[in-house]
Design a protein around this motif. Structure first.
Motif, short mmCIF file in Angstrom:
data_model
loop_
_atom_site.label_atom_id
_atom_site.label_comp_id
_atom_site.label_asym_id
_atom_site.label_seq_id
_atom_site.Cartn_x
_atom_site.Cartn_y
_atom_site.Cartn_z
N PHE A 155 0.83 -1.20 0.00
CA PHE A 155 0.00 0.00 0.00
C PHE A 155 0.87 1.25 0.00
CE2 PHE A 155 -2.71 -3.30 1.46
CZ PHE A 155 -4.02 -2.91 1.24
N ASP A 156 0.26 2.39 -0.33
CA ASP A 156 0.97 3.65 -0.21
C ASP A 156 1.02 4.07 1.27
OD1 ASP A 156 -1.62 4.46 0.31
OD2 ASP A 156 -1.63 6.09 -1.14
N ASN A 157 1.59 5.24 1.55
CA ASN A 157 1.83 5.65 2.94
C ASN A 157 0.58 5.72 3.81
OD1 ASN A 157 4.54 5.75 2.50
ND2 ASN A 157 4.78 7.94 2.82
N ASP A 158 -0.54 6.15 3.25
CA ASP A 158 -1.74 6.31 4.06
C ASP A 158 -2.78 5.22 3.82
OD1 ASP A 158 -2.50 7.07 1.54
OD2 ASP A 158 -2.94 9.15 2.05
N ASN A 159 -2.36 4.14 3.19
CA ASN A 159 -3.23 2.98 2.93
C ASN A 159 -4.46 3.33 2.09
OD1 ASN A 159 -1.65 1.14 4.24
ND2 ASN A 159 -2.89 0.99 6.07
N LYS A 160 -4.34 4.36 1.27
CA LYS A 160 -5.47 4.74 0.41
C LYS A 160 -5.36 4.18 -1.00
CE LYS A 160 -6.78 8.93 2.89
NZ LYS A 160 -6.97 10.40 2.81
N ARG A 255 6.25 0.11 4.49
CA ARG A 255 6.69 -1.20 4.02
C ARG A 255 7.38 -2.00 5.11
NH1 ARG A 255 9.30 1.52 -1.26
NH2 ARG A 255 7.35 2.27 -2.18
N TYR A 256 7.21 -1.58 6.35
CA TYR A 256 7.84 -2.32 7.45
C TYR A 256 7.27 -3.74 7.48
CZ TYR A 256 10.12 -3.04 11.93
OH TYR A 256 10.96 -3.51 12.92
N GLY A 257 8.16 -4.71 7.55
CA GLY A 257 7.72 -6.10 7.61
C GLY A 257 7.86 -6.85 6.30
N GLU A 258 8.39 -6.20 5.27
CA GLU A 258 8.61 -6.91 4.01
C GLU A 258 9.88 -7.75 4.11
OE1 GLU A 258 6.70 -7.26 1.46
OE2 GLU A 258 5.14 -5.88 2.08
N PHE A 259 9.90 -8.60 5.15
CA PHE A 259 11.09 -9.41 5.42
C PHE A 259 11.41 -10.37 4.28
CE2 PHE A 259 9.11 -9.05 9.83
CZ PHE A 259 9.76 -7.85 10.10
N GLY A 260 10.40 -10.75 3.53
CA GLY A 260 10.61 -11.71 2.45
C GLY A 260 11.58 -11.23 1.40
#
Length: 396
Positions: A155-160, A255-260
């Motif tokens: 998603f973009d920064n504000d989840n819109k 994008r925090y958590g895109e560990f993959g």
């Protein structure tokens, strides 16, 4: 920290009411005396707050406990249907809608094999499913806290805007187009974050079922101590999240958590994202299923039958998995929880995984920081709805 902020009597009353409700919520069934003992409150204070909660229809009295020599104590529980939230899971397989009550329990679910389209038909189909699930269960509109929508993608920064969903073939799609026909508060989030929140919710609930005094309760539910966890989700894709005190970390670009997509083998296997050597390319469900021309069930069945080819693949898989987990642990220095469809197959190998993690870590550890998620796949799917419930409970 020194503060000059004054705590009012109203603040204390609100704090006590919230603690009492949380305790009832975590304990499932509890007596007045147990509430007073655990929270170290007087019975008049407990009774006053129970009356307030009962007036708001948030709790129920459900019979009595067995007598311990005197009068039987009333059993107090949360009125699950007093408030609800709806989870909508969108994927290339279709649409799944679930109604979740205030206890976090799934009341009703419905699935439809409807493929994504950019026209109004798709969004109207979602809205109709949401309305149907709510009306079938006779839930009043004012008791619906919100609709949480999960989508696999970035998603973009504000989840819109859904910037990219490879599995659904979506690029730069406005979330408002999905929600415009839904007459309730809506939020969309990445499916991995939602799943991680569900794991956090149920992990914490399981932990709190063991509490028996005020120190246990305050440490887990109401103190300033961190109960942060890093979650890794092993699915056809690999992602994750970091949660501390119910707050999901998002990062500068959401994008925090895109560990993959951290590199574990430079110039290695081609990843679905187009880059080489990504963690996902080595530990996703595809590695043990699609790439072996079998299902996960078949893979682990062959493994148990000591099929040499499958043993070799699995040894490589565990090596790559523990390399990635070790990297994450070095960075976060906290608990790491692994969930997702692959995780249930790995549970019998937990001790082996911990031994491998110990061997790869540069400092003292026994590998106890690592664990598997406890909630079911169905529970994990409700994460976006649980976010609404968590917010409501924190403000009681």
């Amino acid at each position: 920290m020194i503060t000059t902020e004054k705590i009012t009597t109203t603040d204390v009353k609100r704090f006590n009411k919230n603690r009492i409700f949380r305790l009832i919520h975590y304990a499932d069934k509890i007596s007045r005396q147990e509430i007073a003992d655990i929270l170290q409150l007087s019975l008049p204070t407990v009774n006053q707050n129970l009356k307030l909660l009962l007036e708001k229809n948030l709790i129920d009295f459900v019979g009595n406990f067995e007598s311990t020599g005197g009068r039987k104590a009333q059993a107090i529980t949360v009125n699950g249907m007093s408030k609800c939230a709806v989870s909508v899971n969108l994927s290339d397989a279709g649409i799944k809608v679930s109604l979740v009550d205030l206890k976090g329990e799934i009341v009703f679910s419905e699935k439809k094999s409807i493929s994504f389209t950019e026209d109004a038909v798709y969004s109207e189909s979602i809205a109709q499913l949401v309305k149907d699930v709510i009306s079938r269960n006779n839930v009043a509109d004012e008791d619906v806290l919100g609709v949480g929508i999960t989508i696999p993608g970035i998603f973009d920064n504000d989840n819109k805007t859904l910037v990219f969903s490879p599995t659904m073939g979506i690029r730069n799609y406005p979330i408002a187009e999905l929600t415009k026909a839904i007459p309730y508060t809506c939020r969309a989030t990445n499916i991995t974050r939602a799943n991680a929140y569900a794991e956090f919710w149920f992990d914490r609930k399981f932990e709190n079922l063991t509490m028996n005094n005020v120190e246990d309760f305050n440490r887990s539910a109401a103190s300033g101590q961190s109960d942060a966890k890093l979650y890794v989700m092993l699915n056809t894709g690999v992602g994750g999240a970091y949660i501390d005190k119910e707050k999901l970390q998002t990062g500068v670009h959401n994008r925090y958590g895109e560990f993959g997509h951290m590199t574990i083998h430079p110039h290695g296997r081609k990843c679905f994202c187009g880059k080489e050597g990504c963690f996902e390319a080595y530990v996703s469900a595809r590695r043990l299923s699609t790439e072996q021309d079998c299902t996960l069930d078949e893979f682990f069945s062959q493994l148990q039958q000591e099929n040499p080819r499958f043993i070799k693949v699995f040894e490589e898989y565990l090596d790559d998995l523990t390399t990635g987990i070790n990297n994450l642990y070095i960075m976060c220095d906290g608990n790491v929880v692994v969930g997702g469809p692959v995780a249930k197959y790995l549970v019998p190998y937990q001790d082996k995984i911990r031994r491998m993690l110990v061997e790869k870590y540069s400092f003292d550890t026994d590998g106890s920081y690592f664990s598997f998620a406890q909630c079911t796949a169905e529970q994990a799917d409700t994460g976006a709805a649980l976010m609404f419930l968590g917010e409501f409970i924190s403000n009681i």
